[in-house]
Design an enzyme around this catalytic site. Structure first.
Site, short mmCIF file in Angstrom:
data_model
loop_
_atom_site.label_atom_id
_atom_site.label_comp_id
_atom_site.label_asym_id
_atom_site.label_seq_id
_atom_site.Cartn_x
_atom_site.Cartn_y
_atom_site.Cartn_z
CE1 TYR A 108 0.62 1.45 20.63
CE2 TYR A 108 0.09 3.78 20.69
CZ TYR A 108 0.01 2.55 20.08
OH TYR A 108 -0.65 2.43 18.88
CB ALA A 116 -0.94 0.00 1.21
#
Length: 388
Positions: A235, A113
């Site tokens: 994170y 992609a």
């Protein structure tokens, strides 16, 4: 052949075709059980990263919730010799079959992609088959990206600033251990943003718009995660977090750049779940196991499909989509409830290898993990030969 799960580290290297079909079927049936109404604003939907996790659930919601024609982009491997195809390959085939049976258009493109070639192929497919798309979901989770000049960028799961040490769950031994995550250097952080940030999302929207295949007043979505303070160093404040902050900046940029087209660009901040991407992040699996236990006890737990059904069938169909001060759709609202996070924090402080079962939903974690690869469904006979 008879297909059994073979797990290496945080990934299963086999996938079961019939199990993956069941994985898709259950999600489809869940969406249909919600008795959704057709959504006028999304009848032709492009999903980039459409074969597993939130991307797959998004495509299922668009097809069987909105009755939309869907075009999915993913990068999957077919079966070769005794090696099974990837789960996303089987998921995609199953979704296409179920869509055909329901009288819905569903086509897929298997390729990188990030590449201009796949973008061009997608544009031609849209132009030939249904003219324009009115929703673009960007749910790509790739480990690396090859840029136009041939440079390969690889994402890393690291902190920024300084090393970070905390508890983690050894998934092979079911033991609590200490893990130290090293800090990334500037090149690693920039590479992670290049792979997982918003640049490619923006490239997709620009090329679709330039080709005239992006409808007026279209909606585009990208997905993110924030999580609690426990996971922030690895994170939210780590390399992945830097990439996700770039995604949020991109959403604002796209709204401004395509305001004349009426484009609505949102980042949906989703709940923490077991996905192929999250399984690879140190510390996070232990948090997930504890979160699962707390949220199930409170009747708040959602898997990928429940989360996406709430997003597609409740939030996105509103005349005015509810967002926070930063313009984000907060689908993590149940996870971040004060009572949920207080219970998880107390469990985190108390958990040891010896009392793991008391504080963590290990069985629930592994059920979701194996389901991703088509295993451990009680109505699938795994002793039978299957065509891979």
């Amino acid at each position: 052949m008879i297909v059994e799960p073979k797990v290496k580290g945080f990934i299963c290297i086999t996938a079961h075709p019939e199990g993956c079909r069941e994985h898709v079927r259950r999600q489809m049936e869940y969406v249909k059980s919600k008795k959704p109404k057709a959504c006028a604003r999304a009848k032709k939907v492009l999903v980039i990263g459409a074969s597993t996790g939130y991307g797959l659930a998004s495509r299922i919601c668009a097809a069987f919730g909105y009755g939309a024609a869907t075009l999915g982009i993913s990068f999957e491997k077919e079966a070769s010799g005794k090696r099974t195809a990837t789960p996303g390959y089987y998921n995609t085939k199953a979704l296409e079959q179920y869509a055909k049976e329901a009288g819905l258009y569903a086509a897929s493109i298997n390729g990188d992609a990030f590449s201009d070639a796949v973008k061009a192929e997608t544009i031609e497919k849209i132009r030939a088959d249904f003219g324009q798309v009115d929703m673009v979901v960007y749910s790509l989770a790739a480990p690396r990206r090859t840029d136009r000049d041939g440079t390969v960028y690889t994402s890393v799961l690291k902190t920024t600033g300084s090393d970070y040490t905390n508890k983690t769950l050894d998934l092979q031994k079911n033991e609590i251990a200490q893990v130290t995550i090293p800090a990334a250097n500037k090149e690693e952080e920039l590479a992670t943003v290049k792979v997982m940030g918003g640049q490619d999302w923006a490239e997709w929207i620009r090329q679709l718009a330039a080709a005239g295949v992006l409808a007026e007043n279209a909606v585009t979505l990208a997905y993110s995660y924030i999580g609690p303070e426990i996971t922030h160093p690895i994170y939210f404040n780590g390399t992945i977090g830097a990439a996700k902050k770039d995604v949020e900046r991109t959403a604002k940029q796209l709204r401004e750049e395509f305001s004349a087209l009426g484009l609505k660009a949102y980042v949906s901040v989703n709940k923490g779940l077991v996905t192929q991407a999250s399984s690879a992040i140190p510390i996070v699996p232990l948090y997930m196991c504890m979160l699962y236990k707390v949220m199930k006890e409170k009747g708040l737990h959602e898997g990928c499909i429940e989360q996406m059904a709430r997003l597609f069938l409740e939030r996105l169909v509103q005349d005015e989509v509810l967002v926070d001060d930063e313009g984000r759709i907060r689908m993590d609202d149940y996870e971040m409830r004060e009572d949920v996070q207080e219970a998880v924090k107390a469990a985190w402080d108390a958990v040891t290898t010896e009392n793991l079962a008391q504080y963590a939903d290990i069985d629930g974690y592994f059920e979701d993990f194996y389901h991703m690869f088509g295993f451990r469904y009680e109505n699938v006979d795994y002793t039978k030969d299957v065509e891979i």
